[in-house]
Design an enzyme around this catalytic site. Structure first.
Site, mmCIF file in Angstrom:
data_model
loop_
_atom_site.group_PDB
_atom_site.id
_atom_site.type_symbol
_atom_site.label_atom_id
_atom_site.label_comp_id
_atom_site.label_asym_id
_atom_site.label_seq_id
_atom_site.Cartn_x
_atom_site.Cartn_y
_atom_site.Cartn_z
ATOM 1 N NE ARG A 69 -1.976 -0.858 4.056
ATOM 2 C CZ ARG A 69 -1.691 0.329 4.631
ATOM 3 N NH1 ARG A 69 -1.915 1.677 4.469
ATOM 4 N NH2 ARG A 69 -1.111 0.597 5.475
ATOM 5 C CE1 TYR A 208 2.130 -7.487 -3.736
ATOM 6 C CE2 TYR A 208 1.130 -6.219 -1.341
ATOM 7 C CZ TYR A 208 2.128 -7.273 -2.358
ATOM 8 O OH TYR A 208 2.668 -8.399 -1.697
ATOM 9 C CE LYS A 217 -6.164 -3.325 5.504
ATOM 10 N NZ LYS A 217 -6.114 -3.691 6.720
ATOM 11 C CG HIS A 237 -7.459 -1.821 10.868
ATOM 12 N ND1 HIS A 237 -5.542 -1.788 10.590
ATOM 13 C CD2 HIS A 237 -7.355 -3.455 10.134
ATOM 14 C CE1 HIS A 237 -4.837 -1.805 9.682
ATOM 15 N NE2 HIS A 237 -5.992 -3.193 9.769
ATOM 16 C CB SER A 259 -0.643 -2.421 9.295
ATOM 17 O OG SER A 259 -1.262 -2.033 8.682
ATOM 18 C CB CYS A 261 1.179 -5.230 15.996
ATOM 19 S SG CYS A 261 1.449 -3.733 16.068
ATOM 20 C CG ASP A 284 -7.227 -6.125 8.187
ATOM 21 O OD1 ASP A 284 -6.599 -5.997 8.597
ATOM 22 O OD2 ASP A 284 -7.011 -6.111 7.132
ATOM 23 N NE ARG A 376 -0.015 -8.412 3.110
ATOM 24 C CZ ARG A 376 -0.199 -7.661 4.111
ATOM 25 N NH1 ARG A 376 -0.592 -8.624 4.400
ATOM 26 N NH2 ARG A 376 0.693 -6.751 4.516
#
Ligand code: O2Y
Ligand code: MN
Length: 595
Positions: A69, A208, A217, A237, A259, A261, A284, A376
């Protein structure tokens, strides 16, 4: 084609503008997914993995310039700049539309335009919303088919109601098909643009992840957060998990972490505590609405996992490893000589010979990693061995606890509970992570990421804080989720104090028992902490000293934290809700008068 006139007109308008060679309406059938994937293998964009090791799975390698991103190219184009707030990039919507229209003109020449009707949430659920993404990327089409509910049923359920229009192009028209590359994108220009007033999304130049799979998102967080503000619900989130105790009593928790974590690991955790069970609903995003009983019900709008591969292993997350055994798309990981995938952390021993994500021969002596750190996997939710039986429930599941967290080697204890909802909103607003290793000299710098929503809130963050406070007034304290703050990452002299992973179930147990109102806490200036004898530590090799440190609340450290929070809050100016200012002052007073 569909009977929805608005959909047809919108598709025709964009087809005329982008000038693709052909249109393809995605129907969402399994054989369609297979044939699109086969076509990508033929084209050189996908490598089919060894069928006997990883059935029906593929590897894609992105252009090295298109790997994540890009927040600097992400815009919130509200008519009123004030609505966007100081933590987002703003641009005037008219000017942005003019600029992008120029880029979109003829941008799909030589390509197919895929039309992807998708539902965020179970089709026909009262909480679900429909989007339609048009894209010139078959990679996006097959990933969207895993990440969202795609197809004809979505259009039927839509009827003639409105939808969220999502336009995507890789920004690389072809005059000659032979000029194409395995991962087309535009190295010069990238735009990921949300128009919150029109509730639409335009993305250009990147193929991507979050830049291109627009349901995630862009829709489920940035646009949905605006819808949620206007309609009285929450787009967050957050992971969603079911927690069952040895007596078979079950509660649902939602958790927000910045993000990277470990949300996916927590969502799929295997408890070390005997008799406890964790089941996954999502890793997520959570959409939460009030039920008729005054409780908040959460639903995962997604249909798959788009997880970080590096670090995922049998040790860190056995359920994720089992989820990705088949029907999975891997992006930017390494290829083994026998046609399987590998990434850093998958096994302790590094394979002798690999092909790296950059399509280069790789050996363990190489300094650069074999897989990109943001490599990913895209895999269906339904393949998760610990999937919750209610994962597809149209009404969602009632949430008993909300957990916030970040990476803080010092100051923040292992777990504490907020005194009430408003104090919980305060704790969410100060989520932070500290850099412990960085090449750019920012080690020790605390970064605030309120509610883990900093890159994902589609409007002014101070108004978003206000929305959270307002939600708390829509129900009563006994029905609202209890709010907690966890920190698995506390250190002493560079050594982790808490083992994490499955041992986090010990903290979840304390949270569960707090939700039942057990007298298992001590009151401190920052909130309620576990009474040392009420945190189950049986069978854990941890010293008393380390437990004390994990649960330590040091007023002198926290008073410095107050200064940092006050500085952070300044960016919101007059728009910061008074209630949060009040919470901060009260914390300061409690710290000054403690002990
Ligand atoms: O780099 C990307 O595009 C992926 S970002 C992402 C993917 C899945 C879940 N969370 C995130 C995130 O950045 O929070
Ligand atoms: Mn995320």
């Amino acid at each position: 084609m569909t009977n929805n006139r608005k959909v047809n007109e919108w598709v025709q308008e964009w087809a005329a503008w982008c000038q693709p060679d052909r249109l393809y309406w995605c129907k969402g059938a399994a054989n369609e997914w297979q044939s699109l994937c086969n076509a990508m293998v033929q084209h050189g964009s996908f490598i089919r993995l060894n069928e006997s090791k990883r059935p029906s799975s593929f590897l894609a390698r992105s252009d090295p310039s298109d790997v994540a991103r890009v927040e600097s190219r992400t815009f919130i184009c509200s008519a009123d700049q004030e609505q966007c707030g100081p933590t987002n990039n703003w641009h005037a919507p008219d000017e942005m539309q003019q600029r992008l229209r120029k880029l979109y003109q003829g941008c799909m020449k030589g390509r197919t335009m895929y039309i992807i009707p998708f539902s965020m949430g179970p089709v026909r659920s009262p909480m679900a919303c429909t989007g339609i993404e048009i894209t010139d990327s078959p990679y996006v089409a097959v990933n969207m088919a895993i990440m969202t509910r795609v197809g004809e049923e979505v259009l039927q359920a839509l009827g003639d109601r409105p939808f969220i229009p999502c336009v995507h192009s890789v920004g690389m028209p072809l005059s000659n098909p032979a000029e194409d590359t395995p991962w087309p994108c535009n190295a010069q220009e990238k735009y990921i643009v949300q128009f919150p007033d029109e509730r639409m999304i335009w993305s250009y130049g990147s193929g991507y992840g979050g830049n291109a799979l627009l349901g995630k998102k862009c829709f489920a967080l940035r646009i949905a957060s605006v819808m949620a503000r206007d309609e009285g619900w929450m787009a967050e989130h957050m992971l969603i998990m079911g927690v069952t105790n040895p007596r078979g009593e079950k509660k649902y928790f939602a958790a927000a972490f910045p993000s990277a974590c470990g949300k996916t690991n927590l969502a799929m955790l295997i408890p070390t505590l005997p008799g406890w069970k964790i089941e996954t609903l999502g890793d997520d995003i959570a959409w939460m609405h009030f039920g008729a009983d005054g409780r908040l019900y959460a639903m995962n709008p997604e249909f798959g996992f788009f997880g970080v591969a590096p670090g995922t292993s049998q040790r860190s997350n056995p359920n994720a490893v089992a989820t990705i055994v088949k029907n999975t798309i891997f992006t930017n990981v390494a290829l083994t000589p026998d046609g399987d995938v590998w990434w850093e952390g998958l096994s302790e021993e590094k394979p002798n010979r690999l092909t790296s994500w950059l399509n280069q021969p790789w050996t363990p002596e190489d300094k650069a990693p074999a897989a990109h750190p943001n490599g990913r996997f895209t895999a269906p939710l339904t393949q998760c061995p610990c999937l919750d039986p209610d994962w597809d429930s149209p009404q969602g599941v009632p949430i008993s606890a909300i957990l916030f967290g970040g990476r803080r080697p010092t100051v923040i204890p292992l777990v504490h509970q907020a005194f009430d909802w408003s104090h919980g909103v305060f704790t969410g607003s100060i989520i932070s992570s500290e850099r412990t290793a960085a090449a750019d000299g920012t080690v020790g710098m605390v970064r605030r990421d309120p509610f883990a929503m900093l890159p994902f809130c589609g409007y002014h963050m101070a108004d978003y804080f206000g929305h959270w406070l307002k939600i708390g007034k829509q129900s009563t304290a006994d029905k609202l989720p209890k709010v907690f703050y966890v920190n698995w990452f506390r250190q002493r002299n560079g050594r982790w104090l808490w083992p994490g992973y499955g041992e986090n179930s010990r903290v979840l147990k304390w949270v569960f028992e707090r939700c039942d109102g057990e007298d298992n806490f001590v009151r401190t200036p920052i909130g309620l902490l576990p009474r040392a004898d009420k945190l189950s530590l049986d069978g854990l090799n941890i010293s008393r000293d380390d437990v004390e440190e994990l649960l330590a609340v040091r007023p002198e450290q926290w008073l410095k934290e107050v200064v940092d929070i006050r500085r952070f809050y300044q960016i919101f100016g007059q728009r910061l809700p008074n209630e949060l200012e009040r919470q901060l002052t009260e914390l300061e007073v409690r710290l000054q008068t403690s002990g």
